[in-house]
Design an enzyme around this catalytic site. Structure first.
Site, short mmCIF file in Angstrom:
data_model
loop_
_atom_site.label_atom_id
_atom_site.label_comp_id
_atom_site.label_asym_id
_atom_site.label_seq_id
_atom_site.Cartn_x
_atom_site.Cartn_y
_atom_site.Cartn_z
N SER A 27 11.67 20.89 1.88
CA SER A 27 12.38 21.28 3.10
C SER A 27 12.65 22.78 3.19
CB SER A 27 13.68 20.48 3.24
OG SER A 27 13.36 19.12 3.43
N LYS A 76 22.08 9.99 0.17
CA LYS A 76 21.92 9.61 1.58
C LYS A 76 22.90 8.50 2.02
CE LYS A 76 17.05 10.72 2.40
NZ LYS A 76 15.80 10.19 2.95
N ASP A 113 14.61 10.09 9.82
CA ASP A 113 13.38 9.56 9.20
C ASP A 113 12.63 8.62 10.13
OD1 ASP A 113 13.42 10.92 6.78
OD2 ASP A 113 14.66 9.40 5.80
N GLY A 256 1.20 10.60 4.91
CA GLY A 256 2.66 10.66 4.90
C GLY A 256 3.27 12.03 5.17
P1 NAP Z 1 12.82 3.18 -3.23
O1 NAP Z 1 14.03 2.96 -2.39
O2 NAP Z 1 12.97 3.37 -4.71
O3 NAP Z 1 11.82 1.93 -2.97
C1 NAP Z 1 10.65 1.78 -3.73
C2 NAP Z 1 9.80 0.64 -3.15
O4 NAP Z 1 8.56 0.61 -3.89
C3 NAP Z 1 10.44 -0.74 -3.29
O5 NAP Z 1 10.04 -1.56 -2.23
C4 NAP Z 1 9.81 -1.22 -4.61
O6 NAP Z 1 9.76 -2.64 -4.74
C5 NAP Z 1 8.40 -0.69 -4.48
N1 NAP Z 1 7.73 -0.57 -5.77
C6 NAP Z 1 7.98 0.36 -6.73
N2 NAP Z 1 7.16 0.14 -7.80
C7 NAP Z 1 6.42 -0.96 -7.49
C8 NAP Z 1 5.41 -1.68 -8.19
N3 NAP Z 1 4.99 -1.32 -9.42
N4 NAP Z 1 4.83 -2.75 -7.56
C9 NAP Z 1 5.23 -3.12 -6.33
N5 NAP Z 1 6.19 -2.48 -5.60
C10 NAP Z 1 6.77 -1.41 -6.20
O7 NAP Z 1 11.99 4.45 -2.74
P2 NAP Z 1 11.95 5.07 -1.25
O8 NAP Z 1 13.00 6.10 -1.13
O9 NAP Z 1 11.91 3.95 -0.27
O10 NAP Z 1 10.55 5.86 -1.31
C11 NAP Z 1 9.31 5.17 -1.38
C12 NAP Z 1 8.16 6.17 -1.23
O11 NAP Z 1 8.20 6.76 0.05
C13 NAP Z 1 8.19 7.35 -2.22
O12 NAP Z 1 6.87 7.59 -2.64
C14 NAP Z 1 8.67 8.52 -1.40
O13 NAP Z 1 8.17 9.76 -1.85
C15 NAP Z 1 8.08 8.18 -0.04
N6 NAP Z 1 8.84 8.78 1.09
C16 NAP Z 1 8.16 9.55 1.99
C17 NAP Z 1 8.84 10.10 3.06
C18 NAP Z 1 8.10 10.98 4.04
O14 NAP Z 1 8.75 11.73 4.77
N7 NAP Z 1 6.79 10.89 4.11
C19 NAP Z 1 10.21 9.85 3.24
C20 NAP Z 1 10.88 9.04 2.31
C21 NAP Z 1 10.17 8.50 1.23
P3 NAP Z 1 10.98 -3.46 -5.44
O15 NAP Z 1 12.02 -3.61 -4.38
O16 NAP Z 1 10.37 -4.73 -5.84
O17 NAP Z 1 11.45 -2.62 -6.61
#
Ligand code: NAP
Length: 292
Positions: A27, A76, A113, A256
């Site tokens: 950011s 957050k 978001d 993304g």
């Molecule tokens: P989070 O709250 O930790 O959620 C992680 C998700 O991934 C959960 O659904 C989790 O499933 C799943 N997961 C993790 N390891 C897994 C595995 N080995 N097999 C299957 N499912 C798995 O993370 P978040 O904040 O939502 O972020 C997720 C991703 O989005 C990150 O890579 C982040 O960098 C990206 N992101 C991008 C933006 C953007 O602006 N482009 C914004 C926000 C986030 P379970 O519930 O089963 O653990």
């Protein structure tokens, strides 16, 4: 480097990003680009706030003359009770990523978001319409914003896949009352995916699978319709294995990075008074910061 640009006046407009850690955040780079592009006397700083320091940091924003701030991991959700006002979209998502210090010194919070996701989707896949079921893979923090955005856009059905089924069920229950469209929680398993995929208009990865250092999201994209769009919100790497598989099948893809760029526009406009554009040059500049 131009010292004129760094020599801030007493009138410099201040904002930043509150998180712990914040060194990874793109950011500051992205807002610096827009400030320089527009010649605005402003600064956007990484604000590393250690555990236990969030309340003092947020309450200090008006006292220090900040116009506001972004809030990132891990604050957050925790920031919500500290605010004077929380927007309906942030309440629905259960997280705030943008703070605005109002003229009277009170602090409003919102979440950008969801609009970042949908604006990027419309920008990168202009032919997409919310007229067929969509699949969201993952039910973590980012999935909440993506689901809210797609339901708000009017999709007729949302199929929410997650490794931990109960989390998908909880998210479906939380969002369900606000929207008419059905939300079905499903396990992230090959058989359930194969049954659900053939009539999808869009599939979005919101899991952390495919990120550098994580295993890929391995789903058979052969059962998607030929005109389906495949999106990934992971942006490091930009071309995830999931997007590469979709491209190899000839499907339209959305990476993304744009979500990150588009979500930042509303905060910039509120703090610095101008609505900036997401351009190829900005994308290239932020990508260089990611080392890509
Ligand atoms: P989070 O709250 O930790 O959620 C992680 C998700 O991934 C959960 O659904 C989790 O499933 C799943 N997961 C993790 N390891 C897994 C595995 N080995 N097999 C299957 N499912 C798995 O993370 P978040 O904040 O939502 O972020 C997720 C991703 O989005 C990150 O890579 C982040 O960098 C990206 N992101 C991008 C933006 C953007 O602006 N482009 C914004 C926000 C986030 P379970 O519930 O089963 O653990």
């Amino acid at each position: 480097m131009n010292p004129d640009f760094l020599a801030h006046s007493g009138k410099t407009l201040l904002a930043g990003v509150i998180g712990w850690p914040v060194a990874h955040s793109q950011s500051p780079r992205l807002h610096a680009y827009w400030l320089a592009e527009r010649g605005i006397d402003g600064a956007y700083l990484p604000l590393a706030v250690p555990p236990g320091g969030l309340e003092a940091a947020v309450r200090g924003l008006p006292a220090l003359g900040f116009r506001g701030a972004n809030v990132t991991i891990p604050y957050k959700e925790a920031v919500i009770p500290l605010l004077d006002r929380v927007s309906p979209v942030a309440r629905r998502i259960g997280a705030v990523n943008t703070l605005i210090v109002e003229a009277d010194g009170t602090i409003s919070g919102t979440n950008t978001d969801a609009e970042g996701f949908i604006e990027n989707l419309r920008d990168r896949a202009p032919a997409w319409r919310p007229d067929r079921p969509v699949a969201v893979l993952g039910a973590g923090g980012a999935a909440r914003a993506v689901c809210a955005a797609l339901l708000q856009a009017g999709v007729p059905e949302l199929r929410l896949f997650n490794r931990t089924l109960e989390k998908a069920e909880r998210l479906a229950q939380a969002l369900g009352p606000d929207f008419a469209a059905p939300i079905r929680a499903l396990p992230l398993a090959a058989a359930d995916w194969a049954k659900a995929a053939p009539d999808l208009g869009l599939a979005v990865n919101t899991t952390s699978l495919g990120m550098t250092g994580h295993p890929p999201l391995d789903l058979d994209l052969g059962c998607l319709p030929a005109d389906a769009v495949v999106a990934d919100i992971v942006y490091n790497p930009l071309r995830t294995p999931f997007l590469a598989a979709a491209e190899n099948r000839g499907l339209a893809t959305v990476d993304g990075l744009g979500m990150l760029l588009f979500q930042a526009r509303a905060g910039f406009a509120a703090w610095f008074g101008q609505t900036p554009e997401v351009t190829p040059d900005l994308r290239a500049f932020v990508l260089r910061g990611l080392g890509t």
